[in-house]
Design a protein around this motif. Structure first.
Motif, mmCIF file in Angstrom:
data_model
loop_
_atom_site.group_PDB
_atom_site.id
_atom_site.type_symbol
_atom_site.label_atom_id
_atom_site.label_comp_id
_atom_site.label_asym_id
_atom_site.label_seq_id
_atom_site.Cartn_x
_atom_site.Cartn_y
_atom_site.Cartn_z
ATOM 1 N N GLN A 289 0.848 -1.199 0.000
ATOM 2 C CA GLN A 289 0.000 0.000 0.000
ATOM 3 C C GLN A 289 0.883 1.248 0.000
ATOM 4 O O GLN A 289 0.617 2.224 0.687
ATOM 5 N N ASP A 290 1.946 1.197 -0.781
ATOM 6 C CA ASP A 290 2.872 2.323 -0.876
ATOM 7 C C ASP A 290 2.206 3.491 -1.596
ATOM 8 O O ASP A 290 1.618 3.321 -2.676
ATOM 9 N N GLN A 291 2.292 4.668 -1.005
ATOM 10 C CA GLN A 291 1.591 5.832 -1.551
ATOM 11 C C GLN A 291 2.072 6.198 -2.952
ATOM 12 O O GLN A 291 1.267 6.505 -3.842
ATOM 13 N N ALA A 292 3.363 6.189 -3.154
ATOM 14 C CA ALA A 292 3.894 6.577 -4.466
ATOM 15 C C ALA A 292 3.432 5.601 -5.549
ATOM 16 O O ALA A 292 3.042 6.007 -6.649
ATOM 17 N N ARG A 293 3.467 4.315 -5.246
ATOM 18 C CA ARG A 293 3.035 3.328 -6.234
ATOM 19 C C ARG A 293 1.536 3.430 -6.472
ATOM 20 O O ARG A 293 1.042 3.265 -7.596
ATOM 21 N N ALA A 294 0.767 3.689 -5.396
ATOM 22 C CA ALA A 294 -0.693 3.766 -5.520
ATOM 23 C C ALA A 294 -1.117 4.829 -6.528
ATOM 24 O O ALA A 294 -2.078 4.628 -7.282
ATOM 25 N N MET A 295 -0.404 5.938 -6.556
ATOM 26 C CA MET A 295 -0.805 7.052 -7.426
ATOM 27 C C MET A 295 -0.609 6.759 -8.912
ATOM 28 O O MET A 295 -1.027 7.531 -9.761
ATOM 29 N N THR A 296 0.006 5.620 -9.230
ATOM 30 C CA THR A 296 0.173 5.252 -10.637
ATOM 31 C C THR A 296 -0.986 4.417 -11.159
ATOM 32 O O THR A 296 -1.012 4.060 -12.343
ATOM 33 N N PHE A 297 -1.946 4.097 -10.280
ATOM 34 C CA PHE A 297 -3.081 3.257 -10.664
ATOM 35 C C PHE A 297 -4.346 4.098 -10.805
ATOM 36 O O PHE A 297 -4.445 5.198 -10.246
ATOM 37 N N PRO A 298 -5.344 3.598 -11.561
ATOM 38 C CA PRO A 298 -6.580 4.362 -11.762
ATOM 39 C C PRO A 298 -7.303 4.644 -10.457
ATOM 40 O O PRO A 298 -7.261 3.841 -9.522
ATOM 41 N N ARG A 299 -7.991 5.774 -10.414
ATOM 42 C CA ARG A 299 -8.699 6.173 -9.206
ATOM 43 C C ARG A 299 -10.132 5.672 -9.146
ATOM 44 O O ARG A 299 -10.721 5.644 -8.080
ATOM 45 N N GLU A 300 -10.704 5.312 -10.283
ATOM 46 C CA GLU A 300 -12.094 4.879 -10.249
ATOM 47 C C GLU A 300 -12.235 3.601 -9.432
ATOM 48 O O GLU A 300 -11.382 2.714 -9.472
#
Length: 541
Positions: free
Chosen positions: A100-111
């Motif tokens: 659940q790394d924040q930087a990695r999470a932001m590379t995935f879709p938000r929907e």
């Protein structure tokens, strides 16, 4: 007469010496006790020294993190061989959560909250170092003090003290955080809120034992259910509410990082006696009610679903919520329709709290659902959930599991802890009979007794959060059961027997997990970890 004078003086001298010795011993043991309670016992001093030492990893030069069964499981290799050591990670990884790394999470879709789901690092990005403790880290307070206080140094994040100030989530006081027990929907405290629920739900008599809190915040609901003998599994994403799950675990409350997105929850079907959402911001009516259908999967027949906050009581609160009346009205309509489709009976709506109960009459429910054109899930195993997509269907309570777990078939807790679980008595767990279940219980009582002879502080209150990495039928947790601690029973996804449903039927909690990946928690959140057969299970994996 002269002799009497000498004797009297001698007695006074002896009394003085005795008083001096007793006083000295009192002072010594007081200082010893203060040192032991200061958080700087042997294990804690190691953590502190690790932090101070930076790249120096020579505090325990003989510490070896390699498994010791290079040949057959159970055969220990030569300990005199060269020891492999791991250096501390950079301090920026103090609260690192790999999947659940924040930087990695932001590379995935938000929907649909995809970016808040588990996204583990590829092999080349996995850390090969030891996560350091933050500066000033100390042993957490023992329960029940930990419910209300957390050392600031252990989770030094103040954002919630500002953002949730008027809702009584958390307050910063000196070198500690204080948790008054409030929440967004219960700023006056969780106790009063739970009293309201208990006027409808039989919380006190042991029939409601396992609970699920979706979008839990700092888990005050679960924290205050504990004294009512209800064990809550709480989850929330790692999002803008920084460290909410970390605070929950530091408090000694069961919690994991998680979200309702596109993947099924890592829990078995018919696991929870009660599910709860207190202004958790989950769009329950959206996407054809897919999230309510997932809650239905994990809710026992006869179990309760509690929804407090929007859109409940929208007619009087739409202005305060600053949302259009029509939008809230439609949201509640969708929820009501889905609940009816799922055969949930509305038991109460008072103020901003609504409570539904899942019916136990499977025949009438199935007929009603078929007449409504409902789609039923076709999977033969509703507990096969690891990284599996949620489906737009209703999990059937079919003939194969008709006699299994429902509120009517389960014994009240604590009798439920050692009663034969319905999944076993009905023969639904391959390879597990009533006799083998009873034998497993006897063996774990012996094992835990042996553990306590070796580790004298298991029952002292020093341990609060305990994990069993390969829980089997839950025998370890059952034998260890105490109001002083709780056990996270992990059933590996590659385990021969899928036994997590049995664990929940015993009134315990747990989760599915693959130990080839990082667990959904923060660093330093468990006090004692038990591993039985884990290395053998994952050998060569």
């Amino acid at each position: 007469m002269m002799a009497n004078k000498f004797n009297s003086a001698d007695n006074r001298t002896r009394r003085s010496v005795s008083i001096f010795i007793v006083a000295g011993l009192c002072c010594f043991f007081y200082l010893l006790g203060a040192w032991q309670r200061s958080g700087f016992g042997k294990g804690d001093s190691i953590a502190v020294e690790m932090t101070k030492s930076g790249a120096n990893c020579n505090i325990l030069p003989n510490l070896n993190f390699e498994t010791h069964h290079g040949g057959e499981a159970g055969i220990i290799d030569d300990f005199d061989s060269k020891v492999k050591t791991y250096k501390p990670c950079h301090p920026r990884y103090t609260d690192y959560t790999p999947c659940q790394d924040q930087a990695r999470a932001m590379t995935f879709p938000r929907e649909n909250m995809i970016y808040r789901e588990r996204h583990c690092p590829p092999q080349k990005e996995k850390l090969r170092c030891l996560i350091p403790a933050p500066n000033g880290y100390v042993t957490p307070f023992p329960w029940p003090k930990s419910r209300d206080y957390v050392p600031y140094a252990n989770a030094p994040y103040k954002s919630l003290t500002v953002e949730k100030a008027i809702q009584n989530w958390i307050q910063y006081e000196g070198n500690v955080f204080r948790f008054p027990g409030g929440g967004t929907q219960f700023p006056q405290g969780a106790d009063k809120y739970i009293d309201q629920l208990a006027s409808v739900i039989p919380i006190e008599n042991g029939t409601v034992r396992t609970a699920l809190d979706t979008g839990c915040g700092v888990a005050s609901w679960g924290a205050y259910l504990w004294k009512r003998n209800v064990l809550a599994m709480s989850f929330a994403p790692r999002d803008s509410h920084e460290a909410q799950v970390q605070f929950a675990l530091e408090r000694g409350v069961p919690a994991v990082i998680g979200v309702l997105g596109t993947i099924k929850m890592p829990y078995p079907s018919r696991a929870f006696d009660m599910a709860h959402c207190s202004r958790c911001l989950i769009p329950w009516g959206a996407n054809g009610g897919i999230y309510m259908k997932e809650v239905d999967r994990v809710l026992t027949p006869g179990g309760y679903w509690v929804l407090s906050g929007p859109p409940i009581s929208w007619k009087t609160n739409f202005k305060a919520w600053q949302r259009p009346k029509a939008e809230l009205q439609e949201e509640q309509r969708q929820i009501e329709e889905t609940a009816k489709l799922l055969c949930w009976e509305k038991k109460s709506e008072k103020g901003e709290i609504a409570i539904w109960q899942k019916k136990t009459d499977t025949d009438s429910c199935r007929a009603s659902q078929e007449n409504s054109g409902a789609t039923f899930c076709t999977s033969e195993n509703p507990d096969d959930v690891w990284y599996k997509k949620m489906e737009q269907c209703i999990t059937p309570f079919n003939n194969a599991n008709r006699d299994e777990s429902s509120s009517g078939n389960l014994k009240p807790f604590p009798e439920r802890l050692y009663a034969v679980p319905p999944r076993i008595s009905s023969g639904s767990v391959p390879g597990v009979s009533v006799e083998s279940y009873l034998k497993d219980n006897r063996e774990w009582r012996k094992h835990v007794s042996a553990y306590k002879n070796i580790n004298k502080i298991i029952d002292s209150g020093r341990y609060r959060n305990i994990m069993d990495m390969n829980a089997g039928l839950g025998g370890f947790a059952a034998a260890l059961h105490s109001p002083k601690f709780w056990v996270m029973n992990v059933v590996p996804t590659i385990a021969k027997t899928n036994s997590l449903g049995v664990i929940y039927e015993r009134g315990l909690i747990g989760i599915y997990h693959d130990w080839c990946e990082a667990f959904s928690t923060y660093p330093r959140t468990y006090d004692l970890i038990h591993a039985n057969g884990v290395f053998s299970l994952y050998k060569d994996k």
